[in-house]
Design an enzyme around this catalytic site. Sequence first.
Site, short mmCIF file in Angstrom:
data_model
loop_
_atom_site.label_atom_id
_atom_site.label_comp_id
_atom_site.label_asym_id
_atom_site.label_seq_id
_atom_site.Cartn_x
_atom_site.Cartn_y
_atom_site.Cartn_z
N SER A 190 0.84 -1.20 0.00
CA SER A 190 0.00 0.00 0.00
C SER A 190 0.88 1.25 0.00
O SER A 190 1.69 1.44 -0.90
CB SER A 190 -0.96 -0.05 1.20
OG SER A 190 -1.91 0.99 1.14
N ASP A 255 -10.02 -4.42 -5.07
CA ASP A 255 -9.44 -3.46 -4.11
C ASP A 255 -10.31 -2.21 -4.03
O ASP A 255 -10.51 -1.52 -5.03
CB ASP A 255 -8.02 -3.10 -4.55
CG ASP A 255 -7.22 -2.39 -3.47
OD1 ASP A 255 -7.80 -1.53 -2.78
OD2 ASP A 255 -6.02 -2.68 -3.34
N HIS A 284 -8.33 -4.75 -0.49
CA HIS A 284 -7.06 -4.07 -0.18
C HIS A 284 -6.32 -4.70 0.99
O HIS A 284 -5.09 -4.68 1.02
CB HIS A 284 -7.34 -2.59 0.14
CG HIS A 284 -6.11 -1.75 0.21
ND1 HIS A 284 -5.33 -1.48 -0.90
CD2 HIS A 284 -5.50 -1.12 1.26
CE1 HIS A 284 -4.30 -0.71 -0.54
NE2 HIS A 284 -4.38 -0.49 0.77
#
Length: 310
Positions: A190, A255, A284
């Site tokens: 991320s 996601d 995610h």
Amino acid sequence: MNGLSVTELCCLFCCPPCPGRIAAKLAFLPPEPTYSLVPEPEPGPGGAGAAPSGNLRALAGTPGRWKLHLMERADFQYSQRELDTIEVFLTKSSRGNRISCMYVRCVPGARYTVFFSHGNAVDLGQMSSFYIGLGTRINCNIFSYDYSGYGVSSGKPSEKNLYADIDAAWQALRTRYGISPDSIVLYGQSIGTVPTVDLASRYECAAVVLHSPLTSGMRVAFPDTKKTYCFDAFPNIEKVSKITSPVLIIHGTEDEVIDFSHGLALYERCPKAVEPLWVEGAGHNDIELYSQYLERLRRFISQELPSQRA
């Protein structure tokens, strides 16, 4: 958001936001610290011990010994024996911040050390169980660090600090443990893909893993953005082509935070990309729960990397 209105376009081009403001709004959610570092007594004249635990700032960057103390919120899943495999220390960034670092000896004599830059709403305490589990399953040791403003790292989170933080951690890993770049796998998850891509674009290493990566801050906020503006933050899309090490990109097709299209765009832009892992149905924060996640990592690290070096 499907596009930019006339008002939004006027705001962007007449009063463009600075990258720092984009970064702050999109990325940084440091939790309340879930751990502390307790100084261990150092031998000295008269049996002198270590300095008080509140003196972390003064001792940042010194070679003192520290012990990890996890709070209940860290939700540690292992025993004291595994906890004892975790080494912690402090280093200092070029921007003057104290950076907390963690080295997890999962596998004695492991060929590779995974240098992990974590996501935006966790710290080293919360990640410690995951690191032990990951390292033992992929046969690697794990090194990680907290960004400025996370955990016991000092300062405030910012894009500039991200780059300084990973530089400091990289130098600490290499000098403290004598690990060469060809034994280091850079792994970013991320927001952690931002410092990872930046470092990998400047230094060669064994390999790079980008887990749920973003192309840039503007493209997350405004999905129809097609180019990188001077005021954009986190411009991974402009740096990924400079990476000279093999790159594995992992992204979930569902996601909800960073759209799957970001992973695809980076894969298409990266000349050193290997076969990616697109996890059907994953979001995610749950890719690690799918069996193909560990399978792909194992194959990449234990089979593909050695064959490329042969």
